[in-house]
Write a protein that holds these residues in place. Structure first.
Motif, PDB file in Angstrom:
ATOM      1  N   LEU A  89       8.393   6.910  -9.463  1.00  0.00           N
ATOM      2  CA  LEU A  89       8.697   5.745  -8.619  1.00  0.00           C
ATOM      3  C   LEU A  89       7.786   5.698  -7.392  1.00  0.00           C
ATOM      4  O   LEU A  89       7.308   4.624  -7.003  1.00  0.00           O
ATOM      5  N   LEU A  90       7.533   6.839  -6.793  1.00  0.00           N
ATOM      6  CA  LEU A  90       6.624   6.887  -5.647  1.00  0.00           C
ATOM      7  C   LEU A  90       5.224   6.426  -6.036  1.00  0.00           C
ATOM      8  O   LEU A  90       4.568   5.668  -5.304  1.00  0.00           O
ATOM      9  N   LYS A  91       4.763   6.857  -7.189  1.00  0.00           N
ATOM     10  CA  LYS A  91       3.434   6.442  -7.655  1.00  0.00           C
ATOM     11  C   LYS A  91       3.383   4.937  -7.917  1.00  0.00           C
ATOM     12  O   LYS A  91       2.415   4.258  -7.550  1.00  0.00           O
ATOM     13  N   LEU A  92       4.437   4.410  -8.531  1.00  0.00           N
ATOM     14  CA  LEU A  92       4.458   2.990  -8.887  1.00  0.00           C
ATOM     15  C   LEU A  92       4.533   2.078  -7.673  1.00  0.00           C
ATOM     16  O   LEU A  92       4.219   0.890  -7.768  1.00  0.00           O
ATOM     17  N   SER A  93       4.930   2.623  -6.536  1.00  0.00           N
ATOM     18  CA  SER A  93       5.029   1.797  -5.331  1.00  0.00           C
ATOM     19  C   SER A  93       3.669   1.287  -4.878  1.00  0.00           C
ATOM     20  O   SER A  93       3.585   0.351  -4.069  1.00  0.00           O
ATOM     21  N   LEU A  94       2.582   1.849  -5.401  1.00  0.00           N
ATOM     22  CA  LEU A  94       1.244   1.366  -5.055  1.00  0.00           C
ATOM     23  C   LEU A  94       0.932   0.027  -5.712  1.00  0.00           C
ATOM     24  O   LEU A  94       0.043  -0.698  -5.250  1.00  0.00           O
ATOM     25  N   LEU A  95       1.648  -0.306  -6.792  1.00  0.00           N
ATOM     26  CA  LEU A  95       1.329  -1.498  -7.583  1.00  0.00           C
ATOM     27  C   LEU A  95       2.374  -2.583  -7.363  1.00  0.00           C
ATOM     28  O   LEU A  95       3.567  -2.308  -7.324  1.00  0.00           O
ATOM     29  N   GLU A  96       1.906  -3.841  -7.252  1.00  0.00           N
ATOM     30  CA  GLU A  96       2.832  -4.957  -7.071  1.00  0.00           C
ATOM     31  C   GLU A  96       3.668  -5.187  -8.325  1.00  0.00           C
ATOM     32  O   GLU A  96       4.852  -5.503  -8.255  1.00  0.00           O
ATOM     33  N   ARG A  97       3.033  -5.078  -9.469  1.00  0.00           N
ATOM     34  CA  ARG A  97       3.728  -5.152 -10.762  1.00  0.00           C
ATOM     35  C   ARG A  97       2.947  -4.312 -11.747  1.00  0.00           C
ATOM     36  O   ARG A  97       1.766  -4.018 -11.528  1.00  0.00           O
ATOM     37  N   PHE A  98       3.579  -3.931 -12.854  1.00  0.00           N
ATOM     38  CA  PHE A  98       2.914  -2.992 -13.749  1.00  0.00           C
ATOM     39  C   PHE A  98       3.444  -3.140 -15.166  1.00  0.00           C
ATOM     40  O   PHE A  98       4.618  -3.414 -15.389  1.00  0.00           O
ATOM     41  N   THR A  99       2.546  -2.998 -16.121  1.00  0.00           N
ATOM     42  CA  THR A  99       2.891  -2.995 -17.538  1.00  0.00           C
ATOM     43  C   THR A  99       3.159  -1.554 -17.967  1.00  0.00           C
ATOM     44  O   THR A  99       2.855  -0.600 -17.234  1.00  0.00           O
ATOM     45  N   LEU A 141       8.979  12.924   1.731  1.00  0.00           N
ATOM     46  CA  LEU A 141       9.999  13.356   0.780  1.00  0.00           C
ATOM     47  C   LEU A 141       9.511  14.587   0.012  1.00  0.00           C
ATOM     48  O   LEU A 141       8.299  14.727  -0.239  1.00  0.00           O
ATOM     49  N   PRO A 142      10.430  15.467  -0.395  1.00  0.00           N
ATOM     50  CA  PRO A 142      10.017  16.662  -1.160  1.00  0.00           C
ATOM     51  C   PRO A 142       9.196  16.316  -2.400  1.00  0.00           C
ATOM     52  O   PRO A 142       8.257  17.044  -2.749  1.00  0.00           O
ATOM     53  N   ALA A 143       9.526  15.196  -3.069  1.00  0.00           N
ATOM     54  CA  ALA A 143       8.811  14.819  -4.295  1.00  0.00           C
ATOM     55  C   ALA A 143       7.342  14.512  -4.032  1.00  0.00           C
ATOM     56  O   ALA A 143       6.505  14.614  -4.939  1.00  0.00           O
ATOM     57  N   CYS A 144       7.019  14.136  -2.781  1.00  0.00           N
ATOM     58  CA  CYS A 144       5.629  13.822  -2.449  1.00  0.00           C
ATOM     59  C   CYS A 144       4.719  15.034  -2.631  1.00  0.00           C
ATOM     60  O   CYS A 144       3.525  14.881  -2.889  1.00  0.00           O
ATOM     61  N   ARG A 145       5.292  16.218  -2.481  1.00  0.00           N
ATOM     62  CA  ARG A 145       4.488  17.434  -2.631  1.00  0.00           C
ATOM     63  C   ARG A 145       4.037  17.661  -4.068  1.00  0.00           C
ATOM     64  O   ARG A 145       3.152  18.474  -4.324  1.00  0.00           O
ATOM     65  N   GLU A 146       4.646  16.933  -5.006  1.00  0.00           N
ATOM     66  CA  GLU A 146       4.262  17.042  -6.419  1.00  0.00           C
ATOM     67  C   GLU A 146       3.106  16.111  -6.775  1.00  0.00           C
ATOM     68  O   GLU A 146       2.672  16.067  -7.927  1.00  0.00           O
TER      69      GLU A 146
END
Length: 472
Positions: A137-147, A202-207
């Motif tokens: 989810l953190l990665k997908l936040s970079l994109l406005e929409r995604f397939t 967030l802790p997940a950011c370290r991944e």
């Protein structure tokens, strides 16, 4: 047709407002424009409402009533109306906050005021996911929409696509749009994720390897031909390979007019790439210069070309064949700079053809303004040397067609048609224009289509068929 503009407040500017108003004045049949905004746009709304061409819907009809809030909670297994009433009072019926209150109650059994939306999202949604889902989810936040294809690119494989589909089944902030067959995050949730990704809070950011993430985000944007955003991501990734990807974008024919979108920012971005990277992709860099020539003065363009010629000529790692190809394309660029001076244009193109011994890689449908010659008509007539220039261009036909290939189809017919238009030979002009359009059909001449149809409209107007020209 219905055309929607969501989050209009982000694009609310005098230029955009003027454009919307201009579209409204054209009174296109059956066209409806839906504007969604968090603030009142700087449009003459009251005037448009009085004229009966606009309907303004406030926030009221879009919020949940007390009764609707009770029904919403009951449909999700919370039958106590007092709980729903309290949530409604705290959220004022705001749909997103109401849903978050429901999630909070189902988790903790408590309804609290939504003072800290960030905290509420963390406790009721984000931290309830596994770490792998949080990372995705953190990665997908970079994109406005995604397939799903883009999810696999940015998430690291097909498994990420499966995770997304499972997340969609239990997250109201992850939306699917059937028309585009793509997903998007609700703006509130996406803002939350993007903020924490940027702050690495967030802790997940370290991944997450940020350089790899930005590089993959750039590839996702390339996948949907969103080239400017791709360049920005590749720049943030910052590796030599990612900077090289920026230059490779300019080898793509569709990117010819890329600089029009933001000339200063894109130019600064490309010109900031070290020469050691430019040496690896000379055609990409020359492609950028070709685009740059369309938007700048000849002096600036000449400076870039001279610099490129000097640097590429002195680079020992370039082969002789590569050096000849580079010099040939530089001559093509110089020819484009001289497009209103026919003798100079032909001189450069003749040199280019001898060096390249075949078609130019830089001459595509995007650059055929240099080969249509309609732009030269006015100056040629003013100087009184139209016919000699036609003869000169015909004499150099072999090298011009050799450089442009199919993209030169119909050029000479169009040039003669323009002469016939200026001399009043309308029947001959019509035959030549039709022949030019027929020859060039399907040849990818994106910008060449305009001068040809422009000639056709001029012919109709000259024959007093103004209404037909307007309708076509």
């Amino acid at each position: 047709p219905l055309r929607g503009c969501d989050d209009f407040h982000l694009a609310n500017s005098p230029q955009v407002n003027t454009y919307v108003e201009a579209v409204r004045r054209r009174n296109y049949p059956n066209l409806r424009i839906l504007i969604l905004t968090r603030g009142r746009p700087s449009l003459p709304l009251e005037e448009l409402r009085i004229k009966g061409v606009a309907v303004v819907i406030g926030q009221g009809p879009l919020t949940f009533s007390r009764e609707e809030s009770r029904e919403f909670f009951a449909s999700n297994g919370v039958a106590d109306p007092a709980v729903a009433d309290l949530a409604w009072e705290y959220t004022e019926g705001w749909a997103a906050a109401l849903w978050l209150s429901l999630q909070s109650y189902m988790t903790s059994g408590i309804i609290e005021p939504v003072h800290d939306l960030d905290k509420l999202i963390s406790e009721t949604i984000f931290f309830n996911y596994e770490v792998e889902d949080q990372v995705l989810l953190l990665k997908l936040s970079l994109l406005e929409r995604f397939t799903l294809r883009q999810v696999a690119i940015i998430g690291g494989g097909v498994q990420a696509s499966h995770r997304l589909q499972m997340l969609h089944d239990r997250n109201a902030f992850l939306l699917f749009e059937p028309v585009s067959d793509s997903y998007r995050l609700h703006s509130i949730f996406r803002s939350y994720l993007a903020k924490h990704l940027e702050q690495c809070a967030l802790p997940a950011c370290r991944e997450i390897d940020l350089a790899e993430l930005y590089s993959n985000a750039g590839k996702c944007c390339l996948d949907v031909e969103s080239y400017v955003q791709a360049m920005q991501f590749f720049l943030k990734a910052g590796t030599d390979e990612d900077l090289l990807q920026i230059l490779k974008i300019f080898e793509i024919p569709k990117t010819a007019n890329l600089l029009v979108l933001d000339p200063e920012k894109i130019s600064d971005l490309v010109l900031g790439i070290p020469w050691r990277i430019r040496f690896q992709c000379p055609m990409g860099y020359l492609g950028f210069i070709c685009s740059y020539l369309l938007l700048t003065t000849r002096e600036k363009g000449r400076r870039l070309l001279d610099e490129a010629e000097e640097h590429f000529g002195a680079e020992p790692g370039i082969t002789e064949d590569g050096r000849r190809a580079i010099q040939g394309e530089i001559e093509v660029c110089r020819g484009m700079m001289a497009y209103n001076a026919v003798e100079a244009l032909c001189k450069h193109y003749e040199k280019a053809y001898k060096l390249l011994r075949g078609p130019s890689r830089l001459i595509t449908g995007r650059y055929l303004w240099a080969f249509s010659y309609v732009t030269t008509v006015h100056s040629l007539f003013k100087e009184g040397d139209f016919l000699p220039h036609i003869k000169l261009l015909q004499d150099k036909r072999e090298c011009i067609e050799g450089l442009a290939g199919e993209l030169s189809a119909g050029v000479y017919e169009l040039l003669l048609a323009e002469y016939m238009l200026e001399t009043g030979e309308y029947k001959e002009a019509e035959v030549l224009i039709r022949k030019s359009l027929y020859k060039s059909a399907g040849k990818g001449q994106l910008l060449h289509t305009f001068p040809k149809t422009y000639s056709w409209y001029r012919l109709l107007i000259a024959q007093e068929h103004t209404q037909q020209a307007w309708e076509e």
